[in-house]
Design a protein around this motif. Structure first.
Motif, mmCIF file in Angstrom:
data_model
loop_
_atom_site.group_PDB
_atom_site.id
_atom_site.type_symbol
_atom_site.label_atom_id
_atom_site.label_comp_id
_atom_site.label_asym_id
_atom_site.label_seq_id
_atom_site.Cartn_x
_atom_site.Cartn_y
_atom_site.Cartn_z
ATOM 1 N N TYR A 137 20.702 -8.303 2.022
ATOM 2 C CA TYR A 137 19.937 -7.996 3.272
ATOM 3 C C TYR A 137 19.931 -8.905 4.255
ATOM 4 O O TYR A 137 20.049 -8.957 5.476
ATOM 5 N N THR A 174 12.513 2.657 -0.705
ATOM 6 C CA THR A 174 12.594 1.623 0.252
ATOM 7 C C THR A 174 10.896 1.331 0.446
ATOM 8 O O THR A 174 10.171 2.031 0.228
ATOM 9 N N SER A 175 11.154 -0.060 0.936
ATOM 10 C CA SER A 175 9.874 -0.402 1.370
ATOM 11 C C SER A 175 8.983 0.081 2.259
ATOM 12 O O SER A 175 7.902 0.639 2.361
ATOM 13 N N TRP A 184 12.888 -7.470 -5.582
ATOM 14 C CA TRP A 184 13.906 -8.027 -4.739
ATOM 15 C C TRP A 184 14.718 -9.400 -5.700
ATOM 16 O O TRP A 184 13.942 -9.990 -6.094
ATOM 17 N N GLN A 213 19.593 -0.772 -3.001
ATOM 18 C CA GLN A 213 18.334 -0.668 -3.558
ATOM 19 C C GLN A 213 17.160 -0.881 -2.725
ATOM 20 O O GLN A 213 16.010 -0.805 -3.218
ATOM 21 N N HIS A 214 17.380 -0.992 -1.308
ATOM 22 C CA HIS A 214 16.166 -1.452 -0.643
ATOM 23 C C HIS A 214 16.362 -0.894 1.057
ATOM 24 O O HIS A 214 15.507 -0.775 1.615
ATOM 25 N N ALA A 268 8.211 -2.955 -2.114
ATOM 26 C CA ALA A 268 9.382 -2.505 -2.645
ATOM 27 C C ALA A 268 9.128 -2.099 -4.122
ATOM 28 O O ALA A 268 8.654 -2.846 -4.849
#
Length: 434
Positions: free
Chosen positions: A255, A359-360, A247, A263-264, A243
């Motif tokens: 999430y 995004t991861s 986090w 934000q992810h 990421a």
């Protein structure tokens, strides 16, 4: 000669001792019938339902289009394919004749009612940490509220010597540490509750940690260092997280409850059913899980977050419908054209999804997850139903997908291009039958 004979004798004694150790489990007497629902309190049944959800029991014990908990799901492993068993309270094909004692032994020691070893694909090395109260509640829930289904799972496809279950005794000797979770006195009650759920019933490390050559989780610096499951890359939860934005506890709560954080991005793949179970857990437990996982993450930095967001927003697709990008690199140009035709309607500056650059998924070490999301779409968890995505496996040719992956990686990250994209596409289009 005496030395040689001595070595032989010692070896024989060790072999006999190891065999006796491996064969020490007896059959536990079966029940005449499953316990009556009235045996259990409403409070215990509700706890059992939550804890069974925390352990995702139905996720593994339900085959595609099959009845809940009835088994039959194939689990591919490096050692062969395991077919998950029926754990409904059916007396003939399920666990309806299992006593609480037998159930606890399976959960804590990985041995079934008949005294046979269970393969560690069943994460009893995690479940052993659970309290008596939680294990008893799960037993009550299965016996009283799960519908009995008469179904016999297929035989495992395990080649020699992995089809010899006694060999699991050696695995247990090396890697099974029995006993309930012991709180860390230096940590908060919330952190300890999160550790209990993550390390125990949640068995998060089973997917989020790499495995050694005999299928045990690696520890130390590799703990939560990322893994593989069901053809997906499972991202690291520690300092190796892909990421771009760290986090925070709050982001993790978002999430874990809903499967989405601004934000992810949105969850997909094997994590979706996990989120669906977490969505109905007690808030305190989800906050505790977030507290524990956040302790493995890099510290959040406001300046770094702002910088990452600014960069990602700058790289977002121009929302002007007339926008046609021009690149000297022909593969980049083709990828951009594919993106414009199938992706840009949603993935653009000011659009609903999170900017792709933060995004991861696009920052992962290989393209599997981006490919699967593109080809199979996203069926969002119950808490984020407005974040769905259609599948494009039929409308995009292999060469289109290769170009698209090249464009996405170069446009939205600073990382090198992915290798082997065409091979991954072939694997997704041609899954191995089990």
């Amino acid at each position: 000669m005496r030395v040689i004979l001595g070595i032989i004798v010692v070896g024989l004694v060790a072999f006999v001792g190891a065999l006796a150790y491996a064969m020490r489990y007896d059959e536990i007497e079966p029940l005449a019938a499953p316990p009556a629902a009235s045996t259990f309190s409403r409070e215990q049944l509700e706890l059992g339902e939550r804890m069974a959800g925390m352990g995702d029991c139905d996720v593994c014990h339900t085959r595609p289009n099959g009845e809940p908990f009835a088994g039959g799901l194939p689990l591919p492993t490096p050692f062969g394919t395991i077919y998950v068993t029926n754990i409904t309270p059916d007396p003939e094909t399920g666990i309806g004749t299992w006593s609480l004692e037998a159930f606890k032994r399976a959960m804590r020691e990985g041995v079934d009612r008949e005294g046979e070893y269970l393969y560690p694909a069943f994460p009893y090395n995690h479940f052993t940490l659970a309290t008596d109260k939680d294990i008893e509640a799960i037993y009550a829930y299965i016996m009283a509220r799960v519908r009995p289904v008469k179904y016999e799972a297929p035989e495992n496809k395990m080649p020699f010597p992995f089809n010899i279950r006694l060999g699991v005794a050696g695995w247990n000797f090396l890697f099974l540490k029995q006993g309930e979770y012991k709180p860390d006195a230096t940590k908060s009650a919330e952190w300890n509750r999160g550790a209990y759920l993550v390390e125990g019933l949640g068995h998060c490390g089973a997917c989020h940690s790499p495995l050694n050559f005999i299928g045990a989780q690696k520890g130390g610096d590799n703990k939560f260092g990322g893994g593989d499951a069901e053809g997906w890359h499972i991202p690291a939860l520690n300092h190796r997280t892909p990421a771009p934005i760290a986090w925070t506890k709050e982001a993790l709560v978002n999430y874990l409850f809903d499967g989405y954080d601004k934000q992810h991005g949105i969850t997909a793949g094997p994590m979706t059913p996990v989120i669906n179970h977490l969505n109905v857990q007690k808030e305190d437990d989800v906050y505790a899980i977030a507290e524990y996982i956040a302790s493995f993450q890099p510290k959040s930095d406001a300046a770094a977050t702002e910088k990452a967001l600014a960069w990602a927003n700058e790289r977002e697709w121009n929302p002007d419908p007339a926008y046609v990008p021009k690149f000297e690199d022909p593969q980049m140009q083709r990828g951009a054209e594919v993106f414009k035709s199938v992706c840009a309607n949603c993935h653009k500056r000011g659009g609903q999804p999170a900017p792709l650059g933060i995004t991861s998924t696009v920052n992962m070490p290989d393209p599997r997850n981006v490919l699967r999301i593109t080809m199979e779409g996203i069926r969002p968890p119950r808490g984020a139903r407005d974040h769905s995505m259609p599948q494009f496996s039929q409308s995009l040719r292999d060469e289109d997908l290769v170009a698209l992956m090249y464009f996405v990686r170069k446009q939205y990250t600073t990382k090198p291009a992915w290798d082997g994209v065409a091979d991954y596409i072939h694997e997704i289009r041609n899954p191995v039958a089990h």
